[in-house]
Every structure is written in structure tokens, then in C-alpha cells.
Design a protein around this motif. Structure first.
Motif, PDB file in Angstrom:
ATOM      1  N   ASP A 244      38.311 -23.709  -4.694  1.00  0.00           N
ATOM      2  CA  ASP A 244      37.411 -22.627  -5.090  1.00  0.00           C
ATOM      3  C   ASP A 244      38.091 -21.265  -5.167  1.00  0.00           C
ATOM      4  N   PHE A 245      39.000 -20.994  -4.240  1.00  0.00           N
ATOM      5  CA  PHE A 245      39.699 -19.705  -4.188  1.00  0.00           C
ATOM      6  C   PHE A 245      41.177 -19.945  -3.954  1.00  0.00           C
ATOM      7  N   LEU A 246      41.996 -19.054  -4.514  1.00  0.00           N
ATOM      8  CA  LEU A 246      43.429 -19.046  -4.257  1.00  0.00           C
ATOM      9  C   LEU A 246      43.755 -17.685  -3.667  1.00  0.00           C
ATOM     10  N   TYR A 247      44.432 -17.689  -2.525  1.00  0.00           N
ATOM     11  CA  TYR A 247      44.798 -16.442  -1.855  1.00  0.00           C
ATOM     12  C   TYR A 247      46.240 -16.096  -2.188  1.00  0.00           C
ATOM     13  N   LEU A 248      46.503 -14.800  -2.421  1.00  0.00           N
ATOM     14  CA  LEU A 248      47.777 -14.348  -2.976  1.00  0.00           C
ATOM     15  C   LEU A 248      48.413 -13.244  -2.133  1.00  0.00           C
ATOM     16  N   PRO A 249      48.752 -13.502  -0.893  1.00  0.00           N
ATOM     17  CA  PRO A 249      49.427 -12.448  -0.135  1.00  0.00           C
ATOM     18  C   PRO A 249      50.811 -12.173  -0.715  1.00  0.00           C
ATOM     19  N   VAL A 250      51.185 -10.900  -0.766  1.00  0.00           N
ATOM     20  CA  VAL A 250      52.491 -10.517  -1.298  1.00  0.00           C
ATOM     21  C   VAL A 250      53.260  -9.709  -0.260  1.00  0.00           C
ATOM     22  N   THR A 251      54.572  -9.636  -0.423  1.00  0.00           N
ATOM     23  CA  THR A 251      55.431  -8.886   0.494  1.00  0.00           C
ATOM     24  C   THR A 251      55.494  -7.411   0.125  1.00  0.00           C
ATOM     25  N   GLN A 252      54.876  -7.048  -0.976  1.00  0.00           N
ATOM     26  CA  GLN A 252      54.945  -5.688  -1.499  1.00  0.00           C
ATOM     27  C   GLN A 252      53.948  -4.781  -0.781  1.00  0.00           C
ATOM     28  N   ALA A 253      54.386  -3.616  -0.341  1.00  0.00           N
ATOM     29  CA  ALA A 253      53.482  -2.678   0.332  1.00  0.00           C
ATOM     30  C   ALA A 253      52.547  -1.991  -0.669  1.00  0.00           C
ATOM     31  N   GLN A 254      53.063  -1.625  -1.824  1.00  0.00           N
ATOM     32  CA  GLN A 254      52.276  -0.910  -2.838  1.00  0.00           C
ATOM     33  C   GLN A 254      51.708  -1.903  -3.851  1.00  0.00           C
ATOM     34  N   THR A 255      50.618  -2.546  -3.496  1.00  0.00           N
ATOM     35  CA  THR A 255      50.066  -3.572  -4.382  1.00  0.00           C
ATOM     36  C   THR A 255      49.364  -2.988  -5.598  1.00  0.00           C
ATOM     37  N   ASN A 256      49.062  -1.683  -5.587  1.00  0.00           N
ATOM     38  CA  ASN A 256      48.391  -1.094  -6.752  1.00  0.00           C
ATOM     39  C   ASN A 256      49.325  -1.013  -7.957  1.00  0.00           C
ATOM     40  N   ASP A 257      50.604  -1.277  -7.786  1.00  0.00           N
ATOM     41  CA  ASP A 257      51.566  -1.286  -8.892  1.00  0.00           C
ATOM     42  C   ASP A 257      51.823  -2.689  -9.432  1.00  0.00           C
ATOM     43  N   LEU A 258      51.069  -3.672  -8.942  1.00  0.00           N
ATOM     44  CA  LEU A 258      51.313  -5.055  -9.336  1.00  0.00           C
ATOM     45  C   LEU A 258      50.320  -5.526 -10.389  1.00  0.00           C
ATOM     46  N   GLU A 259      50.828  -6.330 -11.316  1.00  0.00           N
ATOM     47  CA  GLU A 259      50.003  -6.962 -12.340  1.00  0.00           C
ATOM     48  C   GLU A 259      50.050  -8.470 -12.119  1.00  0.00           C
TER      49      GLU A 259
ATOM     50  N   PRO B  81      68.351   7.890   6.148  1.00  0.00           N
ATOM     51  CA  PRO B  81      68.733   6.503   5.882  1.00  0.00           C
ATOM     52  C   PRO B  81      67.935   5.931   4.718  1.00  0.00           C
ATOM     53  N   ARG B  82      68.587   5.140   3.937  1.00  0.00           N
ATOM     54  CA  ARG B  82      67.949   4.521   2.783  1.00  0.00           C
ATOM     55  C   ARG B  82      67.177   3.276   3.218  1.00  0.00           C
ATOM     56  N   VAL B  83      65.980   3.142   2.707  1.00  0.00           N
ATOM     57  CA  VAL B  83      65.153   1.984   3.042  1.00  0.00           C
ATOM     58  C   VAL B  83      65.182   1.019   1.868  1.00  0.00           C
ATOM     59  N   GLU B  84      65.647  -0.189   2.128  1.00  0.00           N
ATOM     60  CA  GLU B  84      65.683  -1.214   1.081  1.00  0.00           C
ATOM     61  C   GLU B  84      64.297  -1.846   0.958  1.00  0.00           C
ATOM     62  N   SER B  85      63.837  -1.990  -0.256  1.00  0.00           N
ATOM     63  CA  SER B  85      62.547  -2.649  -0.432  1.00  0.00           C
ATOM     64  C   SER B  85      62.754  -4.159  -0.408  1.00  0.00           C
ATOM     65  N   ALA B  86      61.790  -4.840   0.157  1.00  0.00           N
ATOM     66  CA  ALA B  86      61.858  -6.300   0.226  1.00  0.00           C
ATOM     67  C   ALA B  86      61.652  -6.880  -1.169  1.00  0.00           C
ATOM     68  N   PRO B  87      62.306  -8.006  -1.465  1.00  0.00           N
ATOM     69  CA  PRO B  87      62.063  -8.631  -2.769  1.00  0.00           C
ATOM     70  C   PRO B  87      60.605  -9.057  -2.872  1.00  0.00           C
ATOM     71  N   LEU B  88      60.092  -9.029  -4.064  1.00  0.00           N
ATOM     72  CA  LEU B  88      58.707  -9.397  -4.311  1.00  0.00           C
ATOM     73  C   LEU B  88      58.542 -10.895  -4.074  1.00  0.00           C
ATOM     74  N   GLN B  89      57.584 -11.249  -3.217  1.00  0.00           N
ATOM     75  CA  GLN B  89      57.286 -12.653  -2.943  1.00  0.00           C
ATOM     76  C   GLN B  89      55.784 -12.838  -2.896  1.00  0.00           C
ATOM     77  N   VAL B  90      55.337 -13.989  -3.391  1.00  0.00           N
ATOM     78  CA  VAL B  90      53.928 -14.361  -3.338  1.00  0.00           C
ATOM     79  C   VAL B  90      53.848 -15.702  -2.630  1.00  0.00           C
ATOM     80  N   ASN B  91      52.984 -15.800  -1.647  1.00  0.00           N
ATOM     81  CA  ASN B  91      52.803 -17.048  -0.899  1.00  0.00           C
ATOM     82  C   ASN B  91      51.389 -17.567  -1.149  1.00  0.00           C
TER      83      ASN B  91
END
Length: 85
Positions: A19-34, A1-11
Motif C-alpha cells: 500500500d505504501f513505500l517509504y523513502l528515507p534519504v541521507t540528504q538533509a535538504q530534502t526540499n531540493d530533491l525530485e 573546516p569543510r563539511v563533506e556532504s554524504a552521498p545521496l542514498q535512498v533506503n
């Protein structure tokens, strides 16, 4: 079965930030993000590999944009945030 990747989202939180901004993302492979921080006038202030938080201690109050790009797919998401102390 094909797995659809979730659209990229930042909350971003907290927004407005101090002082700090937190950047959780929906992406599993965060090492590919800039991550880019862009001023309200369109100037790119920071370009780096994605990190889960951003230290804002040396930034002045104002409106900014965060742009996160997946370097593999080219998907981008742009969110605005405010620094207010």
C-alpha cells in the motif's frame, strides 16, 4: 573546516510493497530533491518533489524504479521496488 556532504542514498521499504513505500534519504535538504517513478519498460509514471512516502493504492503489481535527483548537485540514485499484493 569543510563539511563533506554524504552521498545521496535512498533506503526503500517495505520491498516488496503493498500500500505504501517509504523513502528515507541521507540528504538533509530534502526540499531540493525530485522523485520519479519509472515503469519496468522505462516509462516515467510520476515526477514530483520528494516526499517521505508514496501511496501505491492505485498502482498495479509489478516492478518499478524510483529515481531521486538532487536538483542542486545533479546527483542521482535509482532503486528498484516491487508491488506485490
Amino acid at each position: 573546516p569543510r563539511v563533506e556532504s554524504a552521498p545521496l542514498q535512498v533506503n526503500l521499504y517495505p520491498n516488496p510493497a503493498q500500500d505504501f513505500l517509504y523513502l528515507p534519504v541521507t540528504q538533509a535538504q530534502t526540499n531540493d530533491l525530485e522523485l520519479q517513478v519509472i515503469s519496468s519498460t522505462g516509462q516515467v509514471l510520476l515526477t514530483q518533489a520528494w516526499q517521505p512516502q508514496l501511496n501505491l493504492n492505485n498502482w498495479i503489481d509489478g516492478l518499478y524504479f524510483i529515481q531521486v535527483t538532487d536538483r542542486n548537485t545533479g546527483a542521482q540514485v535509482k532503486e528498484k521496488f516491487l508491488i506485490l499484493r
